[in-house]
Design a protein around this motif. Structure first.
Motif, PDB file in Angstrom:
ATOM      1  N   MET A   7      -5.934   5.827   0.419  1.00 19.73           N
ATOM      2  CA  MET A   7      -4.652   5.465   0.774  1.00 19.73           C
ATOM      3  C   MET A   7      -4.458   5.364   2.386  1.00 19.73           C
ATOM      4  O   MET A   7      -3.908   4.447   2.792  1.00 19.73           O
ATOM      5  CB  MET A   7      -3.654   6.218  -0.141  1.00 19.73           C
ATOM      6  N   SER A  10       1.996   6.451  -7.022  1.00 20.64           N
ATOM      7  CA  SER A  10       1.013   7.290  -7.566  1.00 20.64           C
ATOM      8  C   SER A  10       1.061   8.684  -7.232  1.00 20.64           C
ATOM      9  O   SER A  10       1.140   9.829  -8.135  1.00 20.64           O
ATOM     10  CB  SER A  10      -0.350   6.939  -7.096  1.00 20.64           C
ATOM     11  N   SER A  11       1.950   8.798  -6.154  1.00 19.64           N
ATOM     12  CA  SER A  11       2.230  10.196  -5.794  1.00 19.64           C
ATOM     13  C   SER A  11       3.571  11.149  -6.577  1.00 19.64           C
ATOM     14  O   SER A  11       3.590  11.973  -6.954  1.00 19.64           O
ATOM     15  CB  SER A  11       2.745  10.505  -4.364  1.00 19.64           C
ATOM     16  N   TRP A  56      -8.778   9.382  -3.575  1.00 21.58           N
ATOM     17  CA  TRP A  56      -7.561   8.699  -4.025  1.00 21.58           C
ATOM     18  C   TRP A  56      -6.732   8.691  -2.733  1.00 21.58           C
ATOM     19  O   TRP A  56      -6.070   7.586  -2.052  1.00 21.58           O
ATOM     20  CB  TRP A  56      -6.825   9.033  -5.091  1.00 21.58           C
ATOM     21  N   VAL A  57      -6.216   9.626  -1.974  1.00 19.54           N
ATOM     22  CA  VAL A  57      -5.223   9.934  -1.071  1.00 19.54           C
ATOM     23  C   VAL A  57      -5.929   9.458   0.362  1.00 19.54           C
ATOM     24  O   VAL A  57      -5.387   8.865   1.213  1.00 19.54           O
ATOM     25  CB  VAL A  57      -4.767  11.448  -0.860  1.00 19.54           C
ATOM     26  N   LEU A 114       2.240   1.763  -3.455  1.00 23.70           N
ATOM     27  CA  LEU A 114       1.295   2.300  -4.402  1.00 23.70           C
ATOM     28  C   LEU A 114       1.328   3.718  -3.863  1.00 23.70           C
ATOM     29  O   LEU A 114       0.888   4.309  -5.199  1.00 23.70           O
ATOM     30  CB  LEU A 114      -0.152   1.622  -4.205  1.00 23.70           C
ATOM     31  N   ASN A 115       1.081   4.023  -2.862  1.00 23.30           N
ATOM     32  CA  ASN A 115       0.979   5.573  -2.493  1.00 23.30           C
ATOM     33  C   ASN A 115       2.150   6.290  -3.089  1.00 23.30           C
ATOM     34  O   ASN A 115       2.100   7.138  -3.850  1.00 23.30           O
ATOM     35  CB  ASN A 115       0.857   5.805  -1.050  1.00 23.30           C
ATOM     36  N   ASP A 127      -1.428  12.389   4.595  1.00 21.33           N
ATOM     37  CA  ASP A 127      -2.286  12.237   3.710  1.00 21.33           C
ATOM     38  C   ASP A 127      -3.689  12.704   4.180  1.00 21.33           C
ATOM     39  O   ASP A 127      -4.454  13.420   3.082  1.00 21.33           O
ATOM     40  CB  ASP A 127      -2.616  10.576   3.575  1.00 21.33           C
ATOM     41  N   GLN A 158      -3.630   2.194   4.540  1.00 16.44           N
ATOM     42  CA  GLN A 158      -2.510   2.242   5.311  1.00 16.44           C
ATOM     43  C   GLN A 158      -2.804   1.961   6.868  1.00 16.44           C
ATOM     44  O   GLN A 158      -2.287   1.213   7.560  1.00 16.44           O
ATOM     45  CB  GLN A 158      -1.687   3.306   5.126  1.00 16.44           C
ATOM     46  N   ILE A 185       0.757  -1.169  -0.236  1.00 14.95           N
ATOM     47  CA  ILE A 185      -0.140   0.026  -0.126  1.00 14.95           C
ATOM     48  C   ILE A 185       0.917   1.326   0.063  1.00 14.95           C
ATOM     49  O   ILE A 185       0.730   2.151  -0.852  1.00 14.95           O
ATOM     50  CB  ILE A 185      -0.917  -0.034   1.194  1.00 14.95           C
TER      51      ILE A 185
END
Length: 123
Positions: free
Chosen positions: A111, A13-14, A107-108, A9-10, A75, A115, A6
């Motif tokens: 995340m 994507s960031s 999306w954030v 992925l964060n 986040d 998390q 996770i």
């Protein structure tokens, strides 16, 4: 899903979002119907640095709980700031710009939720 995945992925994507914002700010300024490129470049640079923090956190062995909590807090701050920003500039930007801000915030938020869930279940 595992916490490490996770976080990665964060980070990815960031990082991609940050690189795009910094590399082609004119595209985003056009979407938002704004003249200034500075907000997009600035946010892009911030996101690249943030992605590095999240990646380092994800790749640490063991993953340090305190850093995961920092990532989750950042986040959540992003989500709240995005909603406030979208409301504050709603009449100054395009509808697509507002939807973009709120979509990224969703999306954030996802995340942060994932998390936190993985951290609390020990995954």
């Amino acid at each position: 899903m595992k916490l490490k995945n996770i976080l990665l992925l964060n980070a990815i994507s960031s990082g991609i979002t940050g690189l795009l914002l910094a590399a082609v700010p004119r595209v985003f300024a056009d979407i938002f119907q704004l003249v200034s490129l500075a907000p997009f470049t600035g946010v892009g640079i911030f996101l690249v640095l943030y992605a590095l923090l999240v990646a380092v956190t994800a790749l640490a062995v063991p993953i340090r709980t305190v850093w995961v909590r920092v990532v989750i807090a950042l986040d959540m701050i992003w989500v709240v700031a995005s909603v406030v920003c979208a409301a504050a500039v709603f009449t100054m930007i395009s509808l697509w710009g507002t939807l973009f801000i709120l979509g990224v915030a969703a999306w954030v938020g996802a995340m942060a939720y994932l998390q936190n869930k993985a951290l609390n279940t020990g995954r």
